[in-house]
Design a protein around this motif. Sequence first.
Motif, PDB file in Angstrom:
ATOM      1  N   GLU A  55     -16.784  -7.424  61.257  1.00 27.39           N
ATOM      2  CA  GLU A  55     -17.364  -7.641  59.939  1.00 27.39           C
ATOM      3  C   GLU A  55     -18.875  -7.797  60.037  1.00 27.39           C
ATOM      4  O   GLU A  55     -19.374  -8.650  60.765  1.00 27.39           O
ATOM      5  N   ALA A  56     -19.575  -6.968  59.298  1.00 29.65           N
ATOM      6  CA  ALA A  56     -21.037  -7.063  59.237  1.00 29.65           C
ATOM      7  C   ALA A  56     -21.421  -7.983  58.091  1.00 29.65           C
ATOM      8  O   ALA A  56     -20.797  -7.968  57.026  1.00 29.65           O
ATOM      9  N   TYR A  57     -22.473  -8.784  58.307  1.00 28.34           N
ATOM     10  CA  TYR A  57     -22.963  -9.677  57.268  1.00 28.34           C
ATOM     11  C   TYR A  57     -24.039  -9.002  56.429  1.00 28.34           C
ATOM     12  O   TYR A  57     -24.782  -9.657  55.707  1.00 28.34           O
ATOM     13  N   ALA A  58     -24.083  -7.668  56.522  1.00 25.01           N
ATOM     14  CA  ALA A  58     -24.907  -6.828  55.645  1.00 25.01           C
ATOM     15  C   ALA A  58     -24.135  -5.529  55.467  1.00 25.01           C
ATOM     16  O   ALA A  58     -23.586  -4.995  56.435  1.00 25.01           O
ATOM     17  N   GLU A  59     -24.072  -5.051  54.242  1.00 27.78           N
ATOM     18  CA  GLU A  59     -23.300  -3.835  53.995  1.00 27.78           C
ATOM     19  C   GLU A  59     -23.823  -3.091  52.778  1.00 27.78           C
ATOM     20  O   GLU A  59     -24.517  -3.647  51.929  1.00 27.78           O
ATOM     21  N   GLN A  60     -23.479  -1.815  52.743  1.00 21.38           N
ATOM     22  CA  GLN A  60     -23.699  -1.005  51.556  1.00 21.38           C
ATOM     23  C   GLN A  60     -22.343  -0.424  51.170  1.00 21.38           C
ATOM     24  O   GLN A  60     -21.525  -0.115  52.029  1.00 21.38           O
ATOM     25  N   LYS A  61     -22.089  -0.343  49.876  1.00 20.68           N
ATOM     26  CA  LYS A  61     -20.837   0.258  49.426  1.00 20.68           C
ATOM     27  C   LYS A  61     -21.017   0.815  48.027  1.00 20.68           C
ATOM     28  O   LYS A  61     -21.857   0.363  47.254  1.00 20.68           O
ATOM     29  N   MET A  62     -20.191   1.802  47.736  1.00 23.12           N
ATOM     30  CA  MET A  62     -20.193   2.400  46.410  1.00 23.12           C
ATOM     31  C   MET A  62     -19.246   1.602  45.531  1.00 23.12           C
ATOM     32  O   MET A  62     -18.153   1.225  45.955  1.00 23.12           O
ATOM     33  N   ILE A  63     -19.685   1.331  44.315  1.00 25.09           N
ATOM     34  CA  ILE A  63     -18.866   0.612  43.346  1.00 25.09           C
ATOM     35  C   ILE A  63     -18.510   1.590  42.243  1.00 25.09           C
ATOM     36  O   ILE A  63     -19.404   2.206  41.641  1.00 25.09           O
ATOM     37  N   MET A  64     -17.235   1.735  41.996  1.00 25.61           N
ATOM     38  CA  MET A  64     -16.730   2.630  40.957  1.00 25.61           C
ATOM     39  C   MET A  64     -17.256   4.054  41.145  1.00 25.61           C
ATOM     40  O   MET A  64     -17.442   4.790  40.182  1.00 25.61           O
ATOM     41  N   GLY A  65     -17.534   4.415  42.396  1.00 20.62           N
ATOM     42  CA  GLY A  65     -17.896   5.780  42.728  1.00 20.62           C
ATOM     43  C   GLY A  65     -19.280   6.232  42.337  1.00 20.62           C
ATOM     44  O   GLY A  65     -19.685   7.340  42.673  1.00 20.62           O
ATOM     45  N   SER A  66     -20.052   5.391  41.634  1.00 26.82           N
ATOM     46  CA  SER A  66     -21.347   5.881  41.161  1.00 26.82           C
ATOM     47  C   SER A  66     -22.519   4.937  41.394  1.00 26.82           C
ATOM     48  O   SER A  66     -23.667   5.350  41.268  1.00 26.82           O
ATOM     49  N   SER A  67     -22.271   3.687  41.719  1.00 25.02           N
ATOM     50  CA  SER A  67     -23.355   2.727  41.922  1.00 25.02           C
ATOM     51  C   SER A  67     -23.319   2.196  43.348  1.00 25.02           C
ATOM     52  O   SER A  67     -22.271   1.792  43.842  1.00 25.02           O
ATOM     53  N   LEU A  68     -24.479   2.166  43.997  1.00 23.68           N
ATOM     54  CA  LEU A  68     -24.593   1.647  45.349  1.00 23.68           C
ATOM     55  C   LEU A  68     -24.931   0.167  45.293  1.00 23.68           C
ATOM     56  O   LEU A  68     -25.854  -0.252  44.595  1.00 23.68           O
ATOM     57  N   SER A  69     -24.182  -0.635  46.051  1.00 21.68           N
ATOM     58  CA  SER A  69     -24.455  -2.056  46.188  1.00 21.68           C
ATOM     59  C   SER A  69     -24.897  -2.306  47.627  1.00 21.68           C
ATOM     60  O   SER A  69     -24.299  -1.775  48.566  1.00 21.68           O
ATOM     61  N   VAL A  70     -25.952  -3.104  47.805  1.00 19.55           N
ATOM     62  CA  VAL A  70     -26.417  -3.502  49.132  1.00 19.55           C
ATOM     63  C   VAL A  70     -26.423  -5.026  49.148  1.00 19.55           C
ATOM     64  O   VAL A  70     -27.022  -5.665  48.286  1.00 19.55           O
ATOM     65  N   ASN A  71     -25.726  -5.600  50.131  1.00 15.12           N
ATOM     66  CA  ASN A  71     -25.596  -7.049  50.229  1.00 15.12           C
ATOM     67  C   ASN A  71     -25.917  -7.484  51.658  1.00 15.12           C
ATOM     68  O   ASN A  71     -25.490  -6.833  52.609  1.00 15.12           O
ATOM     69  N   ALA A  72     -26.667  -8.565  51.798  1.00 15.91           N
ATOM     70  CA  ALA A  72     -26.984  -9.089  53.123  1.00 15.91           C
ATOM     71  C   ALA A  72     -26.938 -10.605  53.094  1.00 15.91           C
ATOM     72  O   ALA A  72     -27.330 -11.225  52.106  1.00 15.91           O
TER      73      ALA A  72
END
Length: 177
Positions: free
Chosen positions: A53-70
């Motif tokens: 598990e990384a404590y920073a990630e990027q992921k697509m939300i609902m296929g159209s918005s990028l979320s970046v969390n750290a």
Amino acid sequence: MTRFFTAIAAMLLAVPAWAAELSEAYEAIGTMTVTLDGEVTELVIAYDIEGEEAYAEQKMIMGSSLSVNAMGQTVGEDGTPGRPMVQVTLLEEFGEMRFLSAEMYDDQGYDAPLAMGADGGDGTLTGYEMTDDNVVTVTVEGNFLRLTNYMDEPRVADGAEPVAVTISYEAELEPLE
């Protein structure tokens, strides 16, 4: 999984010599600098090797918005990530990255963090870059407000005063799937 590269190595050299080091169960994938009311704190962004598990990630939300969390954390004497910890969340909307929220969990616990965003103080994304090899560099500036009842119905704590904060981090993210 070795994910170390020159930029991260250079950042880790900037961490104070007296800071505890991560145990073998974790790997540093980035660093975070938090300047809170003029006081600077260096945090590490970890990767939990066993838990993958990384404590920073990027992921697509609902296929159209990028979320970046750290999440940046101090390192305890036992080498595990601990408190204080600071979490920053960004969201891309209509092709533009924007600041969503930041929380600092300190000795007040999860129910009373310092916060910026919808529930807390104002914050602005003042710097954002994502390289082709998924290294993200972020700077957020604004004011934290102490919240209460965060886990149920968050509200600004009685007598809470804005606290100036600048959060900067750089981390290596896993590529989007």
